[in-house]
Design a protein around this motif. Structure first.
Motif, PDB file in Angstrom:
ATOM      1  N   TYR A 197       0.336  -2.912  -1.193  1.00  0.00           N
ATOM      2  CA  TYR A 197      -0.302  -4.065  -0.545  1.00  0.00           C
ATOM      3  C   TYR A 197      -1.816  -3.966  -0.523  1.00  0.00           C
ATOM      4  N   ASP A 237       3.204  -6.920  -0.593  1.00  0.00           N
ATOM      5  CA  ASP A 237       3.510  -6.342   0.712  1.00  0.00           C
ATOM      6  C   ASP A 237       5.028  -6.238   0.819  1.00  0.00           C
ATOM      7  N   LEU A 285       7.054  -5.490   3.075  1.00  0.00           N
ATOM      8  CA  LEU A 285       7.741  -6.037   4.256  1.00  0.00           C
ATOM      9  C   LEU A 285       7.753  -7.561   4.268  1.00  0.00           C
ATOM     10  N   LYS A 286       6.965  -8.186   3.359  1.00  0.00           N
ATOM     11  CA  LYS A 286       6.865  -9.644   3.390  1.00  0.00           C
ATOM     12  C   LYS A 286       7.325 -10.335   2.108  1.00  0.00           C
ATOM     13  N   ILE A 313       4.319   2.831   7.011  1.00  0.00           N
ATOM     14  CA  ILE A 313       4.922   1.678   7.686  1.00  0.00           C
ATOM     15  C   ILE A 313       5.392   2.075   9.097  1.00  0.00           C
ATOM     16  N   ASP A 358       4.692  -5.611  16.440  1.00  0.00           N
ATOM     17  CA  ASP A 358       4.284  -7.012  16.331  1.00  0.00           C
ATOM     18  C   ASP A 358       4.151  -7.625  17.733  1.00  0.00           C
ATOM     19  N   PRO A 378       7.430  -2.770  13.020  1.00  0.00           N
ATOM     20  CA  PRO A 378       7.706  -3.289  11.670  1.00  0.00           C
ATOM     21  C   PRO A 378       8.637  -2.396  10.852  1.00  0.00           C
ATOM     22  N   VAL A 379       8.597  -1.075  11.123  1.00  0.00           N
ATOM     23  CA  VAL A 379       9.436  -0.158  10.340  1.00  0.00           C
ATOM     24  C   VAL A 379      10.928  -0.467  10.488  1.00  0.00           C
ATOM     25  N   ASN A 438      12.315  -3.085   9.982  1.00  0.00           N
ATOM     26  CA  ASN A 438      12.745  -3.964   8.890  1.00  0.00           C
ATOM     27  C   ASN A 438      12.842  -3.251   7.546  1.00  0.00           C
ATOM     28  N   TYR A 439      12.320  -2.022   7.494  1.00  0.00           N
ATOM     29  CA  TYR A 439      12.285  -1.303   6.211  1.00  0.00           C
ATOM     30  C   TYR A 439      13.682  -1.130   5.600  1.00  0.00           C
ATOM     31  N   ARG A 444      16.382  -2.830   5.859  1.00  0.00           N
ATOM     32  CA  ARG A 444      16.944  -4.099   5.361  1.00  0.00           C
ATOM     33  C   ARG A 444      16.314  -4.468   4.010  1.00  0.00           C
ATOM     34  N   HIS A 445      14.996  -4.298   3.897  1.00  0.00           N
ATOM     35  CA  HIS A 445      14.326  -4.633   2.634  1.00  0.00           C
ATOM     36  C   HIS A 445      14.800  -3.712   1.505  1.00  0.00           C
TER      37      HIS A 445
END
Ligand SMILES: C[S@@+](CC[C@H](N)C(=O)[O-])C[C@H]1O[C@@H](n2cnc3c(N)ncnc32)[C@H](O)[C@@H]1O
Length: 199
Positions: free
Chosen positions: A92, A118, A120-121, A151, A157, A163-164, A166-167, A169-170
């Motif tokens: 990113y 990025d 995560l996005k 991360i 947020d 944010p980690v 969500n790691y 799942r991605h």
């Protein structure tokens, strides 16, 4: 300690990485220094050895590195016989892409694809030659060296969520049947430079 207990740090900010790669790019231009090797040369060798054993080099073996930084790991894969046009790094930080591409030129590895992304996005872009048939794994191997750590050190947020969280799942979304995932990380519940195999 779980990742939820880690204190946010500057290592979890894009500003930090932008300034790191700006400085590393200047150093590379001035004295040819390619920059930091996260977790040291041994961790690079360990990951490459694991890759050779489980996903041996072949003309169509495709590998994605998440958070590729200065590209050290991908260059080591090329040196080990992997086809550079089948390797891709995302990061990113635009400075990292600029640095990795500059180093790639001097190593004759300019066919490696480096994309600004990025993780995560956005979905990491596929290599054009692998984007036709979604029934098959887009990647044979996905690697992460130090990016999960960065991360994990991001600040929560506005809802207080790390944010980690969500790691996984991605990563799971990218893991199609037949795809392997290899991570080296030093964060929290994983001990220093532990290599774990999920799939
Ligand atoms: C510790 S460095 C490791 C770089 C490289 N993997 C290596 O081993 O040299 C962490 C990297 O993750 C990148 N990064 C952090 N968060 C990211 C995100 N959400 N998406 C993509 N890259 C990210 C940073 O810019 C940095 O290049």
């Amino acid at each position: 300690m779980s990742t939820a207990e880690l204190q946010p740090s500057k290592l979890g900010t894009k500003e930090h990485w932008d300034s790191v790669y700006e400085e590393e790019f200047d150093n590379f231009e001035e004295i040819g220094d390619e920059g930091e090797i996260w977790f040291g040369v041994e961790s690079v060798e360990k990951m490459v050895e694991w890759a050779i054993e489980h996903v041996p080099p072949s003309p169509d073996t495709s590998i994605l590195e998440i958070g590729s930084g200065n590209g050290t790991l991908l260059f080591a894969l090329v040196d080990a016989g992997y086809a550079s046009e089948q390797l891709s790094g995302i990061d990113y930080s635009a400075g990292s892409i600029k640095l990795a591409q500059a180093i790639a030129k001097t190593r004759g590895a300019e066919n490696i694809t480096f994309n600004l992304c990025d993780f995560l996005k956005e979905d990491p872009p596929l290599l054009p030659q692998n984007s036709q048939d979604s029934r098959h794994a887009a990647w044979d191997l996905i690697m992460d060296k130090g990016t999960f750590d960065a991360i994990a050190l991001m600040k929560p947020d506005e809802d207080g969520n790390a944010p980690v969280a969500n790691y996984p799942r991605h990563i799971a979304e990218l893991l199609k049947p037949g795809c392997l995932y290899l991570i080296t990380c030093a964060s929290g519940f994983l001990s220093m430079s532990q290599v774990m195999i999920i799939n």
